[in-house]
Each structure stands twice: as C-alpha cells, then as structure tokens.
Design a protein around this motif. Sequence first.
Motif, short mmCIF file in Angstrom:
data_model
loop_
_atom_site.label_atom_id
_atom_site.label_comp_id
_atom_site.label_asym_id
_atom_site.label_seq_id
_atom_site.Cartn_x
_atom_site.Cartn_y
_atom_site.Cartn_z
N PHE A 39 0.84 -1.20 0.00
CA PHE A 39 0.00 0.00 0.00
C PHE A 39 0.87 1.25 0.00
N ASP A 40 0.24 2.38 -0.27
CA ASP A 40 0.83 3.70 -0.11
C ASP A 40 -0.11 4.53 0.75
N LEU A 41 0.36 5.70 1.15
CA LEU A 41 -0.53 6.60 1.89
C LEU A 41 -1.58 7.17 0.95
N SER A 42 -2.75 7.33 1.47
CA SER A 42 -3.85 7.88 0.67
C SER A 42 -3.57 9.35 0.35
N THR A 43 -4.20 9.81 -0.72
CA THR A 43 -4.04 11.22 -1.11
C THR A 43 -5.27 12.05 -0.73
N ILE A 44 -6.06 11.57 0.24
CA ILE A 44 -7.26 12.32 0.64
C ILE A 44 -6.85 13.68 1.18
N SER A 45 -7.72 14.65 0.99
CA SER A 45 -7.41 16.03 1.37
C SER A 45 -7.25 16.20 2.88
N ASN A 46 -7.98 15.41 3.66
CA ASN A 46 -7.93 15.57 5.12
C ASN A 46 -7.06 14.50 5.78
N LEU A 47 -6.00 14.06 5.06
CA LEU A 47 -5.13 13.02 5.59
C LEU A 47 -4.54 13.42 6.94
N GLU A 48 -4.03 14.62 7.02
CA GLU A 48 -3.36 15.06 8.25
C GLU A 48 -4.31 15.05 9.44
N SER A 49 -5.53 15.55 9.26
CA SER A 49 -6.48 15.59 10.37
C SER A 49 -6.95 14.19 10.73
N THR A 50 -7.08 13.30 9.74
CA THR A 50 -7.50 11.92 10.02
C THR A 50 -6.42 11.20 10.82
N LEU A 51 -5.16 11.39 10.44
CA LEU A 51 -4.06 10.77 11.20
C LEU A 51 -4.01 11.30 12.62
N ARG A 52 -4.29 12.58 12.78
CA ARG A 52 -4.29 13.17 14.12
C ARG A 52 -5.39 12.55 14.97
N LYS A 53 -6.56 12.35 14.37
CA LYS A 53 -7.67 11.74 15.12
C LYS A 53 -7.34 10.30 15.51
N ILE A 54 -6.71 9.57 14.58
CA ILE A 54 -6.31 8.18 14.89
C ILE A 54 -5.34 8.17 16.08
N SER A 55 -4.39 9.06 16.05
CA SER A 55 -3.40 9.13 17.13
C SER A 55 -4.07 9.44 18.46
N GLU A 56 -5.07 10.32 18.44
CA GLU A 56 -5.79 10.65 19.67
C GLU A 56 -6.50 9.43 20.25
#
Length: 710
Positions: free
Chosen positions: A552-569
């Motif tokens: 796989f690769d990282l997705s190119t979705i526009s809200n990738l950064e905020s989604t990763l932040r939510k996962i980390s939380e």
Amino acid sequence: MEFFSYLEENKGYDADLKLCIFNIVKQLEDIKTSRSNPGVLLGKIQSGKTRGFLGVIARAFDVGYDIALVLTKGTKTLAKQTVSRINHDFSNFIEDDYISIYDIMELPEKLHKPELKRKIIIVAKKESNNLDRVIDFFENLEYPDLKNKKVLLIDDEADLASIRFVKKNKKSDNNETVQGKIAEKMDFLRDLVDSMRFLQVTATPYSLYLQPESYSNPFKFLPKKPAFTELLPIHDRYVGGDDYFGDFTNNDPRKGLYIEVPADEIEYLRHKEDVNLLDQDVIENKGLDSLKKAVSSFLIAVVIRRWQQKQESVKQKKYAMIIHNDTQRKSHNKQWEIVDSIRQSLEVMVKANNRLLRSLFDNYFTDIQKTVHDNNDPCPSQDDAFILFSRLISDGEINVQKVNSDVELASILDPTTAELKLRTEANIFIGGSLLDRGITIPNLLAFYYGRNPKNMQADTVLQHSRMYGARDRSDLSVTRFYTSLAVFNRLKHIHQFDSALRRAFLNKDSDSGVIFIQSDASKGVVPCSPTKVSVSRVMTLNSGGYYLPSGFDLSTISNLESTLRKISELIMPLHSNNLSLDVMVDKCHVIEIIKLIKKTLQLSQNEDFYWDAMIGLIDYYCKAQGNDETHVIVELNRKITKEKSGDKSGKSIVGGRTIRELLAQKRDLPAIVFLKQDGTKANGWNSDTYFWWPVLIAPTNSDPCVYSLP
C-alpha cells in the motif's frame, strides 16, 4: 498367487507405502465401510495416489476380493490413462490370465465362465452412462453370482462429483437439498452388492465439508468423518503448495519460483484473433516479455540440468514446460503460433550469430544461476551455458505441442506410461482442460498459468497445479511458475484454505473443525455455509496467524493530516511502556480505529487484503468467547522501508523476537498491534509523514477461520 508381492518387488513399493496399503486393506476387512462412512486414502496433488490404490487392489486380491471397480473423473483421457496404467502395472497377471481389465464402455457383450473366474478390474468414468453400464453389469441375470462377489470400489479423485448436494428446486426459496445424480447412482451401486467395500482416494478434502448436516455450533463445520482415514506417505522429493506459496528468505532457491506476469499479457494471449508475427516482431514485442522470458529461461534450465547430469555421469533427461492460459482451442492456436514464432526467431538468431541473442540470454541466465547456487548445486559458466543453449536451439531440440481435442491424444502419450511423451530435450505443451488433471507431465520445469475464472473452485484449481509432485530438488532450483500477481494471490489463498481443511480433517481424535463466516450488514458477522463459499473470494486465518495490509501507499485524501491526528488521539492512550498483553480494549473502539486507518492507506490493485475480513474476524473471535474485548499493543517509531513491507506473514512487520514470542503465548482473544510507522520518501514511501499500520493476530487456540467475502 500373491499380487502385492510382485508389485513390491518390481514396482519399488517401499516399507512406508506397504504399511499404508496393508493398513487400508485390513481396515476394509475389519470396519464396514458404507456410502455414509467410506474409507479414505488422503494424498496430495501429484503425490502418487494412483500407485497407492493399485497397491490396495493388489493386496485386496491377495485376501480374497474378486472385483475392483475404479471410478475416475469424467474424462475419456483419464479413463484411458487409468486403464493403460493398470495394464502396465499388472501386465504379467493379465498375460497369464489371472486378471482381466475392462473399460466399462468397451466391455465385451458376454463374459465367459473362465473370464468370470479371473480377478476383474473395471474402470468407469463418473458419468451417467458409464455408471448405468456398471449397474447393468451387476444386475445382469446371466451373471447371478456377481452380487455375491467381494467387490472393492475405488472412488478416485473423490470430490464434487462423488459428494455433491444441490437445491431440490432452484427457483424455489426452499433450501431443501438433494444429492446430485452421479452421487445418487454411486450410492445405488454401493447398495447393490452386499460385500462391497468403499475407498475414496482424494487430494482435495474440500467436498467433505459440503454436506448438509445439523451442527450444534452454527459457525463450525465438521468434516464428515470417514470409517477410517489413511495418509498416503509423502516422500522427501514431494514438491507442493508449501514450496510455491511459503515465505522464504532471499537465499532460499524457492524464493525464485514465482515470476509475475502482467495481466495485460495474459489477457492478450487469451484473445482468439489470429496473429501474424515476423521473427523480429516476436522478439521486439514488449507485450510478450514474460512469455519470452518463460520460454528462454526454460531452455536455460534444460541445458543446466542436462549439464549437471553429464557431470554426474547419469542419464540426461528430457524436460517439459506447460502453457495453460485458456480452455478455448482458438486461443491455443494463437499461443502455439506465438511460441513457435519465438522458437523460429531463436533459430534465426543462432544461425546469424545475432548479438541480441546473447543479450537476452545474459538477462535470463543470471536469475537462474542465483537459485542454482542457492541450492548449492554446480552451474556451468555463463559462456559454456550459452554454447549449450545455442546448440539446443540449432539442433532443433524444441518441441512445441498443442494438447487439446484437435489433437489425437494417443499420438502424444507414451504408450507404456500414459504420460505426455517427451520427444525432444525441451518440450512446450500448450492446452486447456486436458492439462487440468489426470494427465501426468514428467520432468516439468516451467508452468505459465493464466486461468482466472470469476469463481475458483478449490478442488478444481488445486488440480490445475501440475507443477506439484515428485521433483528432484535440483530441478526445483531451476523451476519457474509464471502468472499474474492477482492469480498468484488467489492460488495462495486456496492453498491456505485447503491446508486448513486438511488439518481439521486429519485431526479425527478431536472436535476440530473449520469456522466459516461472512458479514451481514444488519447482523454483523454470521455463519456461512461452506456450500456458499466462493474460493476466489475468501481468506483463511489459522490459529495464531497474522493478518495485515501490505503493498500500500498513503492515501491522497485532502484531510489526511487531520485523520491521522484523530487516529493518534484514539490510539496513544492505549500505549504502554511495558510490552505486554495486559491492555484490553473494547472491540468497537478497535474497529472504529481500523475504519479510520482504512481511509489513510491506499491498497494496490493486486493486494489481497480485505478490511471487511479484518473487522469480521475481530467480531467473530470476540463473539466466540462471549467477550467484547481484544488485546492491544501499540508500537512507536517504526522505520520499515517500503521494500521490506511486503512480508505477508507479518512477523517481521510487528517486530523482533520478544514481541513475536509474546503474541505466541496462549490466548483466547484476538490481539491487535498498532504500529506507528515513519513514512519517509527516503524509505520508499510516497509521503514524508507518519501513518498507522494495523496487524491482527488470531487467538492461539482458535479453529482455522475461513472468511467469505460478499
């Protein structure tokens, strides 16, 4: 007259095989077998099952059986091959009138008394007309004593034809099931003769699960337990799915077995339009690179093996390659024209001393040379191998042969062995259904496979695996298997599926079974009947097995950064500085995290990981224990390169020995490892950002679990 002693002495039956055969015949005598509880001889694909059941027939004749009835798959080819093989192995007894062998469709109009006094072997296809003829034979009023004879029924390739259930009315919503017609006639035959003993011979136990029975556990399906099961001894020379689909280090020669073929090339070869290729066209055609590599590498493998045999002062062998890409004859014609054009162009280049030939040879030789050295085998120098390669081509030692209904099969079979005849040093066979099962291809070094039906039946596809069988390990080091990545992954799933069924089937002293599940939008994970499993849309997870995305690769979705932040939380509060299984988390929380991670990872087109399967398995494992919690481990600062991320076993992905030993401890519940990975471009990833990587590890005491995808 001792029939088995002759086979033992003249056909090389070793002590292990003899013990297996004697055990089978003794159990046939001691235990009443029936249509509900047959005896089973369970082997593997191309593992010598025919040799095994011929030994059973010989031993059965020694202890008083009068008739052996051998039922084969429903093809004329296999029936003829079986008759030929029996004639060959029992030739002395046939010549001396101790045994008579008949194809049921060629049975004489009348058998005379002396013929009826002999031991009789009848071969019949599992086909309606053949079975009607067999029933008529036993019901013939001119042979009233036949029903009182001791009869051994051998059901060869005992799979979906022998044990098959269908809906009584396909148009009705009623799920009532009945046996298929072939199975019904086989049951009638078994009931017709009082002293009939029943032995199934199979390498694919899948169909033993396809029987409508009631189970106290709606998730678990137990195989239909036979009267007894005897395992065909598998010798050290056997090569099978564990060799082709295992996870190997770079220095293991089996690492080089699989060569990926672009799906576009396989599809092109499947098209039925005519071709008109000039010599230079076929060599320069980039769309045929894998086929050219397959043919050329096969020729290199042949000259290396024959060189090794000459160095050892042993007889040099002839070798085979199979191209099995489609069942249609027009496709075979096209494939034959292309491969023969490759052959002709190679001859032209040798004659013209074309430098391009040496360049092609060097590209392909290096790959094979590595696996030969990995196997600690001698290898000719590159220059010497090229001389031998050129000589094989210029001497016309390449035979390109179609194997389909357009060809008179008898003309291409060895009359003594009923195997495909190897006429030259290098033989390339192109065909479809006739290569599926039954016909034996000796000394196989290359298999170019393109069959890709929408629904792959496990038993059928396993029988396509003509590269399985008794193989010299030195042959294996130069063997190559060519197919698309998508097909390879599906075949690997089927191998895992078959292995799980086999383990449960063999564990006859326990209540081991196989879990079949699927997801329902309204009910979550629910039981799935094996009869509804499409093998091309399943994944299998064994006890303590790992399941994770790769490729796989990282997705190119526009809200990738905020989604990763939510996962980390959601994940970081679960992190513990002490590596242990003590952190327990509600499965709903875990599934919420996984659904978010799904949005951040983009799987490749050929990836065989399914998010629904990961979620469904977590749900099932928790339900099975009546517990809604899972073990969770969080690991930080992982720096795996993209190149090393393809370990589908998952063991190198989760970490070192300490964490793997921890996950191998006895557990009733699933474990989830969340890995925080640095996804830098320097390490081959498509973005300079971190991401979360989930790994599911099954409970260590669970039954094999088959997840059927919608």
